[in-house]
Enzyme design. Structure first.
Site, PDB file in Angstrom:
ATOM      1  N   CYS A 162     -35.584  19.745   5.850  1.00 38.46           N
ATOM      2  CA  CYS A 162     -35.642  19.612   4.447  1.00 38.46           C
ATOM      3  C   CYS A 162     -34.677  18.623   3.829  1.00 38.46           C
ATOM      4  O   CYS A 162     -33.434  18.685   4.203  1.00 38.46           O
ATOM      5  CB  CYS A 162     -35.338  21.068   3.920  1.00 38.46           C
ATOM      6  SG  CYS A 162     -35.044  21.171   2.110  1.00 38.46           S
ATOM      7  N   CYS A 177     -31.852  19.977   1.646  1.00 32.87           N
ATOM      8  CA  CYS A 177     -30.567  20.239   2.533  1.00 32.87           C
ATOM      9  C   CYS A 177     -30.071  19.069   3.185  1.00 32.87           C
ATOM     10  O   CYS A 177     -28.645  18.840   3.165  1.00 32.87           O
ATOM     11  CB  CYS A 177     -31.140  21.086   3.574  1.00 32.87           C
ATOM     12  SG  CYS A 177     -32.190  22.579   3.072  1.00 32.87           S
TER      13      CYS A 177
END
Length: 462
Positions: A382, A385
Site C-alpha cells: 500500500c 502505508c
C-alpha cells in the site's frame, strides 16, 4: 458537435486575444522552445480535414446508395488507416525512453482525425499543451458526469479559450441516472462502493465516445495509483474498450506521460504557464467528482483523496481497468487484495515490534496492560502505508523509553477479515492505540499522519 482542432497560428491568435480569470501556474524564468520545426501554412489542409471529421459517437459510414438525393453537400473521403498491422508492443518498447512530446506527435501523426485526448479537468491539461506543441490538429473530449466541481467547469471554459478549441462533452444516459438515484439515492456510493455510480456516469459514456474513434490519449502515469498503474506502457492495444471497427484490437490507447512523475508534470505546467484547476491550490491533486474527491494532507498519496472510504487498492473508476494488475474484483465492485510475498516489508526498525495474530489477540484480551501500545495495521504494497513509513519510524524513535510500545500488524491477505471484524480496519493504514487501563483500542480518527499529529494523539491518551 463542436470539434477541437487547432493550428499553431490559430492558437497564438487566441492566446493574444482571450482573457479570463482562470489561474495559471507561475512562469519560471524565460522559457524558450529550441529546434521547433517550422510549420507550413495549412489553411487548405485544415478546411479539407474539418469537413471530413467524424464526431466521437459517429457510426460507421453508411452505403452511399442510401443517402437521400437531397443531400447535395459532398463530404471528402478520408483514407482509412490500417492500424491492425502495427506491432504496438514493439512500438511501446521503442518509445519507452521517448519524451511525452515525441509520443504525442507519434499518436497524432498515425491516427489524425480518429484519435482524441481524454481530458478530466485536472493536471492532464499537460496533454493538451503537448498536442498544441506538435503543431498538428487534435481533438479533445471530456466526460461530464453531472457531479463535477464548479472549479472543473471553469477550467474547461478557460482551456477552450486558451487554446481556441471546443471540447467534445459526453454525458451519462439520463434514464440510467434517474433510475440509479430514485432507487438508491444520491450518495449510495458511500455505502456500497463507487463502481455502480461510475459505471453509469463515466464508463458507459466513455464506451460510447470510444466507439467513434480508433485511438485515444490518456493522462495515466505509473506513479498515480498503488497496484493499478505501475505497468502502464506508452502505447497499447486497449484491453477493455472497442473502437470504431468493433472487436478486440479495434482501439489503441496512448499514454504519453506514463513514465513521467507528478512533480515533473507540474514543472512543465509552470514553465508553459497554462490554465490549471484552482482546486490544486486548495490541496487537491487527483480530481474527480465533487462527492468523491477531497484534498490530501502531507504524507498522503495523491490518490488517497479519491474514494477515501474504500480499500487503498480500489482507487479506480473503471476507465482504466485494463491496467489493473494482480487483483480480482468481487461482485460488489470492491477489490479483493491478496498478500504478496514478493513485496519488501516496511516499518522495519528495532523500535517497532512486529506483532503476530496471537500477539494482537492477547492485546485485545487484556484489560489491564503493563504499558500502552500504538499499533499500525498495514499492507506493505500500500503506497499510503509506504508514504507514512518515515513518520511512523521517527515517532517510534521519539517514544522509545517513554513507556509506550510501538508495533505493527500486517493486516492484508488472510488476516484482513480478522482485522476488519476485530480491529476496526477500514482501509490501510489504520492506527490503533491500546490504553493501559481499557480493553478496547482507540482508532486514530485523523488523516494527518505526520509525527506531531500522531504524537499529540498518543500524549492525549496515555
Amino acid at each position: 458537435m463542436a470539434l477541437a482542432f487547432t493550428s499553431s497560428t490559430a492558437i497564438h491568435g487566441s492566446l493574444s486575444s482571450s482573457s479570463h480569470q482562470q489561474p495559471k501556474v507561475s512562469q519560471l524564468g524565460n522559457f524558450q522552445l529550441l529546434d521547433q520545426p517550422k510549420i507550413p501554412s495549412k489553411s487548405l489542409y485544415f478546411s479539407q480535414r474539418c469537413c471530413a471529421v467524424k464526431p466521437l459517437y459517429a457510426e460507421p459510414k453508411r452505403n452511399q446508395s442510401i443517402v437521400p438525393s437531397a443531400a447535395t453537400f459532398v463530404v471528402p473521403e478520408v483514407a482509412e488507416k490500417d492500424v491492425e498491422a502495427e506491432d504496438f508492443e514493439k512500438l511501446a518498447k521503442d518509445l519507452e525512453n521517448a519524451s511525452p512530446l515525441e509520443i504525442m506527435d507519434n499518436a497524432l501523426q498515425k491516427f489524425g482525425d480518429d484519435i482524441a485526448i481524454a481530458f478530466s479537468g485536472a493536471e492532464d491539461v499537460a496533454l493538451i499543451e503537448y498536442a498544441h506543441l506538435t503543431g498538428r490538429p487534435f481533438r479533445v473530449f471530456s466526460l461530464d458526469t453531472g457531479r463535477l466541481n464548479p472549479e472543473t467547469y471553469q477550467l474547461f471554459d478557460a482551456v477552450e479559450k486558451h487554446y481556441g478549441i471546443h471540447i467534445e462533452y459526453m454525458f451519462p444516459d439520463a434514464v440510467e441516472v434517474q433510475a440509479l438515484v430514485r432507487t438508491k439515492g444520491l450518495f449510495s456510493f458511500y455505502e456500497d462502493g463507487h463502481q455502480e455510480c461510475c459505471r453509469v456516469r463515466k464508463v458507459r459514456p466513455l464506451r460510447r465516445a470510444l466507439k467513434g474513434l480508433r485511438a485515444w490519449i490518456t493522462g495515466q502515469r505509473k506513479d498515480q495509483s498503488p497496484g493499478t498503474r505501475s505497468e502502464v506502457p506508452a502505447v497499447q492495444v486497449d484491453p477493455s474498450f472497442e473502437g470504431l471497427d468493433g472487436g478486440y484490437g479495434s482501439l489503441v490507447k496512448w499514454n504519453p506521460v506514463a513514465n513521467v512523475e507528478g512533480k515533473d508534470i507540474w514543472n512543465f505546467l509552470r514553465a508553459m504557464n497554462v490554465p490549471v484547476n484552482s482546486l490544486h491550490s486548495k490541496g487537491y491533486i487527483s480530481i474527480g467528482c465533487e462527492p468523491c474527491t477531497r484534498p490530501v494532507l502531507p504524507g498522503q498519496h495523491e490518490r488517497e483523496g479519491r474514494w477515501w472510504w474504500e480499500d487503498a487498492r480500489a482507487k479506480e473508476c473503471g476507465l482504466h481497468k485494463g491496467n489493473i494488475k494482480d487483483e480480482s474484483v468481487n461482485g460488489n465492485g470492491n477489490i479483493a487484495t491478496q498478500a504478496n510475498g514478493n513485496v519488501a516489508d516496511i516499518f522495519d526498525t528495532k523500535d517497532i515490534v512486529t506483532l503476530s495474530r496471537p500477539g494482537v489477540e492477547n492485546l485485545l484480551k487484556l484489560e489491564d496492560r503493563r504499558e500502552p501500545w500504538l499499533v499500525v495495521l498495514y499492507a506493505p504494497w500500500c503506497q499510503f502505508c509506504q508514504a507514512m513509513e518515515g513518520s511512523y519510524v521517527e515517532l517510534a524513535g521519539k517514544l522509545g523509553g517513554s513507556g509506550v510500545k510501538v508495533g505493527k500488524f500486517r493486516a492484508d491477505g488472510e488476516q484482513k477479515t480478522f482485522a476488519q471484524q476485530e480491529l476496526q480496519l477500514g482501509s490501510f493504514p489504520t492506527i490503533l492505540f491500546f490504553p493501559k487501563h481499557a480493553s478496547q483500542p482507540i482508532k486514530y480518527p485523523s488523516e494527518k499522519r505526520d509525527v506531531n499529529s500522531l504524537l499529540a494523539f498518543v500524549n492525549a491518551l496515555r
